[in-house]
Design an enzyme around this catalytic site. Structure first.
Site, PDB file in Angstrom:
ATOM      1  N   CYS A  37      37.106 -21.186  35.536  1.00 11.53           N
ATOM      2  CA  CYS A  37      38.026 -21.682  36.551  1.00 11.53           C
ATOM      3  C   CYS A  37      38.593 -20.508  37.351  1.00 11.53           C
ATOM      4  CB  CYS A  37      39.167 -22.451  35.885  1.00 11.53           C
ATOM      5  SG  CYS A  37      40.330 -23.196  37.058  1.00 11.53           S
ATOM      6  N   ASP A  62      41.515 -20.113  38.189  1.00 10.16           N
ATOM      7  CA  ASP A  62      42.894 -19.867  37.772  1.00 10.16           C
ATOM      8  C   ASP A  62      43.088 -18.400  37.389  1.00 10.16           C
ATOM      9  OD1 ASP A  62      45.287 -19.740  35.944  1.00 10.16           O
ATOM     10  OD2 ASP A  62      45.325 -21.885  36.348  1.00 10.16           O
ATOM     11  N   ARG A 113      45.061 -16.994  35.530  1.00 10.30           N
ATOM     12  CA  ARG A 113      45.477 -16.728  34.143  1.00 10.30           C
ATOM     13  C   ARG A 113      44.315 -16.720  33.159  1.00 10.30           C
ATOM     14  NH1 ARG A 113      49.478 -21.699  33.959  1.00 10.30           N
ATOM     15  NH2 ARG A 113      47.621 -22.544  34.990  1.00 10.30           N
ATOM     16  N   HIS A 133      40.106 -24.518  30.827  1.00 10.71           N
ATOM     17  CA  HIS A 133      41.358 -24.129  30.175  1.00 10.71           C
ATOM     18  C   HIS A 133      42.324 -25.300  30.178  1.00 10.71           C
ATOM     19  CE1 HIS A 133      43.887 -23.650  33.857  1.00 10.71           C
ATOM     20  NE2 HIS A 133      42.711 -23.447  34.424  1.00 10.71           N
ATOM     21  N   CYS A 147      44.795 -27.301  33.167  1.00  8.49           N
ATOM     22  CA  CYS A 147      44.135 -26.961  34.430  1.00  8.49           C
ATOM     23  C   CYS A 147      44.668 -27.829  35.574  1.00  8.49           C
ATOM     24  CB  CYS A 147      42.630 -27.163  34.288  1.00  8.49           C
ATOM     25  SG  CYS A 147      41.682 -26.819  35.792  1.00  8.49           S
TER      26      CYS A 147
END
Length: 215
Positions: A42, A44, A46, A98, A101
């Site tokens: 992803c 993202d 993080r 994750h 999400c």
């Protein structure tokens, strides 16, 4: 100091630290790229592949998009996949979602996000397949996390439907496909599935004729 300027300063510090620890570090990276892993994760911020797996630059070839999707009309994804499998000859492909999400959560609702709607449609198709199981879950966060897992499983299945993977399986019995879900709360990875390079693992509807894969 602006956040942008801070990035450049941190880059210089990181480079100096790497050279101090290993003076040949960048020389090795410059001369070769031979990762054993392709990471489809992803976007993202993080969920950085190298940090959460404790690997160095050069060890993982990375593709990222919203909600770690394998979309068969996505030329970006397919180009990365082709290069990783046919040229770099990676041994493993990891699809890593994750928990929590945002893309997955958005696909569970009916809010319009403009252009992003077209991408979320792919996740909604996964939700549709597992809607009975997901809707039976009362807690919203648990619903999101259930779809995170189901989505990873479906993206792994979409990988093995491609001629890229099937040709590699025929020619060199690799790569193995792995489905993971990463926990933001504890930094731990949950293994969801592993698909070995065996044509029996592909639904017959999606198997290409082996002799046709070179055309």
């Amino acid at each position: 100091m602006s956040p942008y300027e801070k990035l450049l300063i941190q880059n210089k510090a990181w480079s100096a630290d790497q050279k101090q620890a290993d003076e040949n570090f960048f020389g090795r990276l410059e001369k070769q790229q031979s990762p054993k892993f392709l990471w489809i994760g992803c976007s993202d911020s993080r969920v950085p592949a190298n940090q959460i797996t404790g690997t160095d630059p050069g060890e993982i070839f990375v593709h990222r998009n919203i909600a770690n999707m394998v979309v068969h009309t996505d030329l970006n994804l397919l180009s990365v996949l082709e290069y990783a499998v046919a040229v770099l000859k990676v041994e493993h492909i990891i699809v890593c979602g994750h928990y929590g999400c945002g893309g997955i959560e958005a696909a569970l609702g009916n809010k319009s996000f403009g252009l992003i709607n077209k991408w979320l449609l792919n996740i909604k198709e996964v939700y549709k397949v597992y809607q009975k199981e997901i809707d039976a879950i009362e807690n919203h966060d648990d619903k999101v996390n259930a779809l995170v897992e189901f989505n990873v499983i479906e993206q792994c299945q979409d990988l093995i439907k491609t001629s890229i993977i099937q040709k590699a399986w025929r020619d060199r019995s690799a790569p193995t496909i792995h489905g993971w879900a990463y926990g933001l709360k504890d930094g731990l990875i949950k293994e969801l599935l592993n698909i070995e390079p065996d044509f029996q693992n592909i639904n017959p509807i999606f198997r290409f004729e082996l002799e046709e894969l070179d055309k």
